[in-house]
Scaffold this motif. Structure first.
Motif, PDB file in Angstrom:
ATOM      1  N   ASP B  60      41.818  44.484  43.144  1.00  0.00           N
ATOM      2  CA  ASP B  60      40.571  44.776  43.845  1.00  0.00           C
ATOM      3  C   ASP B  60      39.927  43.500  44.359  1.00  0.00           C
ATOM      4  O   ASP B  60      39.446  43.449  45.485  1.00  0.00           O
ATOM      5  N   PHE B  61      39.929  42.471  43.501  1.00  0.00           N
ATOM      6  CA  PHE B  61      39.291  41.226  43.908  1.00  0.00           C
ATOM      7  C   PHE B  61      40.053  40.554  45.039  1.00  0.00           C
ATOM      8  O   PHE B  61      39.499  39.736  45.750  1.00  0.00           O
ATOM      9  N   CYS B  63      41.551  42.349  47.431  1.00  0.00           N
ATOM     10  CA  CYS B  63      41.657  43.363  48.487  1.00  0.00           C
ATOM     11  C   CYS B  63      43.039  44.005  48.541  1.00  0.00           C
ATOM     12  O   CYS B  63      43.536  44.340  49.609  1.00  0.00           O
ATOM     13  N   ARG B  64      43.686  44.145  47.383  1.00  0.00           N
ATOM     14  CA  ARG B  64      44.972  44.833  47.340  1.00  0.00           C
ATOM     15  C   ARG B  64      44.788  46.171  46.637  1.00  0.00           C
ATOM     16  O   ARG B  64      43.687  46.522  46.240  1.00  0.00           O
ATOM     17  N   LEU B 318      33.348  42.150  32.959  1.00  0.00           N
ATOM     18  CA  LEU B 318      32.650  40.901  33.281  1.00  0.00           C
ATOM     19  C   LEU B 318      33.601  39.721  33.145  1.00  0.00           C
ATOM     20  O   LEU B 318      33.646  38.823  34.000  1.00  0.00           O
ATOM     21  N   TRP B 321      35.984  39.659  35.989  1.00  0.00           N
ATOM     22  CA  TRP B 321      35.284  39.199  37.191  1.00  0.00           C
ATOM     23  C   TRP B 321      35.221  37.672  37.199  1.00  0.00           C
ATOM     24  O   TRP B 321      35.523  37.020  38.200  1.00  0.00           O
ATOM     25  N   VAL B 322      34.864  37.100  36.031  1.00  0.00           N
ATOM     26  CA  VAL B 322      34.804  35.644  35.923  1.00  0.00           C
ATOM     27  C   VAL B 322      36.185  35.052  36.128  1.00  0.00           C
ATOM     28  O   VAL B 322      36.366  34.073  36.836  1.00  0.00           O
ATOM     29  N   TRP B 324      38.725  36.045  37.837  1.00  0.00           N
ATOM     30  CA  TRP B 324      39.256  36.037  39.194  1.00  0.00           C
ATOM     31  C   TRP B 324      38.304  35.390  40.172  1.00  0.00           C
ATOM     32  O   TRP B 324      38.481  35.526  41.384  1.00  0.00           O
ATOM     33  N   SER B 325      37.241  34.731  39.668  1.00  0.00           N
ATOM     34  CA  SER B 325      36.314  34.076  40.583  1.00  0.00           C
ATOM     35  C   SER B 325      36.451  32.568  40.579  1.00  0.00           C
ATOM     36  O   SER B 325      36.330  31.948  41.624  1.00  0.00           O
ATOM     37  N   PHE B 326      36.683  31.970  39.412  1.00  0.00           N
ATOM     38  CA  PHE B 326      36.492  30.532  39.306  1.00  0.00           C
ATOM     39  C   PHE B 326      37.806  29.786  39.187  1.00  0.00           C
ATOM     40  O   PHE B 326      38.756  30.287  38.583  1.00  0.00           O
TER      41      PHE B 326
END
Lengths: 169, 365
Positions: B60-61, B63-64, B318, B321-322, B324-326
């Motif tokens: 998802d992060f 866009c797949r 959460l 999310w972290v 796949w963000s940093f």
């Protein structure tokens, strides 16, 4: 001490901004194409080089003049222009295309053939499902049973002054 | 209407006692075996769910779509992966310490399972419960570090050794601030017993009871706990761009599977501890005012294990999310974050909490 807290809070703020961006990506629409299922509706790209074909019009005529420029420009000899000389009624010698072979297996889809083609006889399509069970089927004859397009007695273009200057150059 | 699983458990207990008559030792034996099977089964099922969740969220992060071919929506993908990993060959190395090499995955799994057993999944759904429960959890979860160090050492490979050393430095550092932030909440709750801690959050969770110190402790716990799972921006021990796969480079087949399993379950366990200490464990969400009594009753209808799993999965999301963000931290940045930022703040925060607890005590008297 002041810079310590300043760095701390600006760091947290930057991290939150990063997380906002990734979350925006997460809720965005997926870009994946499920190929076999959406075969009918799949997005096609106009400039995608899928398959080389002859630009054959509705009268089953092609525009190839068998000049062989495409064959000369092909970097890995994927093209083979088979031609022969014939004599027309008015006694002129003319090159006529017999067969036009395209070897897909050695083609790199660079597009030098289409860009060098003077009469724009060959063009690319979006077709990409090239898998076959026999390697020999990858060599394709593009001309088929089409005939060379009939030469229209086009009137010679009226000479212009600007054209003259170009010719002189 | 009561959907609590504790009813089922007490029914099993009663019927076993009827069946065995005088032999109470047989009842205990059968129940221990049943509990062990239940925990091991839950452990594996949760790992499969988490692996699928991670892959879907990651997709998802980016866009797949993620796994979507095996079963509906790819639901059977982790099961297929599990069978693949079970069928693979376990490659043995030459010239290494075979005993330590094959002990390491079991140590990691033991540490993770030991912590898993002490989680309180719902009203009465407790495997291990005694007066220093939270202390036990912190202590036994450190067993994983030994496994990681042994794995890196016994693989006889410089990359695994570097990975293991980084992991050791990281886990030992971050355990301090995770421990201190939990201690802060223990100060507020006044007990090391997990059952008491959760019972104390009946009316409002410790996150709300402790005001600002609790929120700071929660954030510090989330960062430090995330670092303890060796994931996300803190995945230096694995650092696939630098160290192949870090400490588990040389493992294959099910021995690698153990590392994989423990990694995902550690994520669940860290979120579980955070849930129990900060978010009220299996206690439903209550608003501690007269006018909200209807709302509170409505919340009570949701079974306790649903509350626990729901909260844990919120924290897991959460953490994903972290992750796949940093970008990954450097080792000096990692240690700087712990020793110069998280630990001083959590120490000061503990003092703040002590002041807050003293203030409450003074008001009550």
């Amino acid at each position: 001490m002041k810079t310590y807290f300043k760095n701390l809070f600006s760091g947290i703020w930057n991290l939150l901004q990063g997380m906002r961006i990734t979350m925006r990506n997460a809720i965005r629409k997926n870009v994946t194409e499920c190929y076999p299922e959406d075969r009918e509706t799949a997005r096609q790209f106009e400039r995608f080089r899928g398959e080389l074909i002859f630009d054959i019009n509705e009268n089953n005529e092609h525009k190839c003049i068998a000049c062989g420029l495409c064959q000369m420009n092909c970097p890995n000899q994927s093209l083979q222009v088979v031609s022969k000389m014939v004599e027309t009624e008015d006694g002129k010698k003319k090159k006529v295309l017999e067969a036009y072979n395209w070897d897909l297996s050695s083609c790199t889809f660079c597009g030098l053939c289409t860009s060098s083609c003077a009469p724009k006889a060959i063009k690319w399509t979006n077709f990409f499902e090239h898998a076959v069970f026999d390697k020999s089927k990858l060599v394709k004859e593009l001309k088929g049973d089409s005939k060379p397009v009939e030469k229209k007695a086009a009137p010679a273009p009226a000479p212009k002054k600007s054209d003259d200057s170009q010719v002189q150059q | 209407m009561d959907f609590e699983l504790v009813n089922l458990i007490s029914w099993i207990d009663e019927s076993l006692r009827d069946l065995c008559g005088d032999a109470s030792w047989a009842v205990s034996l059968i129940e221990y075996v049943l509990i062990a099977i239940a925990f091991l089964g839950l452990y594996c099922v949760l790992a499969l769910i988490l692996i699928l969740l991670e892959r879907k969220i990651c997709a998802d992060f980016q866009c797949r779509i993620g796994p979507n071919r095996v079963g509906p929506w790819g639901l059977c993908q982790p099961i297929a992966d599990m069978f693949k990993i079970l069928l693979k060959e376990i490659i043995t190395l030459k010239n290494n310490d075979k005993f330590l090499f094959f002990t390491a995955p079991f140590l990691i799994l033991a540490g993770s399972l030991g912590t898993f057993g002490a989680l309180q999944f719902g009203k009465g759904l407790v495997g291990v419960d005694f007066n220093v429960g939270i202390f036990y959890m912190l202590a036994i979860s450190s067993l994983g570090v030994i496994g990681i160090l042994l794995a890196g050492w016994s693989s006889d490979n410089k990359y695994t050794l570097i990975g293991a050393m980084r992991s050791g430095a990281q886990l030992i550092s971050y355990e301090i601030s995770a421990g201190i932030s939990i201690l802060t909440m223990v100060l507020l709750g006044g007990s090391l017993n997990l059952t008491d801690l959760i019972e104390g959050q009946k009316d409002s969770w410790y996150l709300f009871q402790g005001h600002i110190p609790a929120i700071i402790a929660f954030i510090i716990y989330l960062i430090a706990g995330h670092a303890e799972t060796n994931r996300g921006p803190f995945d230096l021990p694995e650092a696939e761009s630098e160290l192949c796969a870090g400490y588990h480079t040389e493992y294959s087949g099910i021995t690698f599977g153990f590392f994989y399993l423990a990694e995902y379950l550690n994520m669940f366990i860290i979120a579980g501890i955070g849930t129990m200490v900060f978010l009220g464990g299996w206690q439903p969400f209550h608003i501690n005012y007269e006018w909200a009594s209807g709302f509170n009753e409505l919340m009570d209808y949701i079974p306790s294990y649903c509350w626990f799993v729901g909260k844990v999965f919120m924290l897991v999301l959460l953490s994903l999310w972290v992750r796949w963000s940093f970008p990954r931290l450097r080792i000096d940045q990692l240690l700087h974050l712990e020793w110069k930022i998280l630990m001083p703040i959590s120490l000061v925060n503990m003092l703040l909490m002590a002041g807050w607890v003293a203030y409450i005590a003074a008001q009550n008297n």
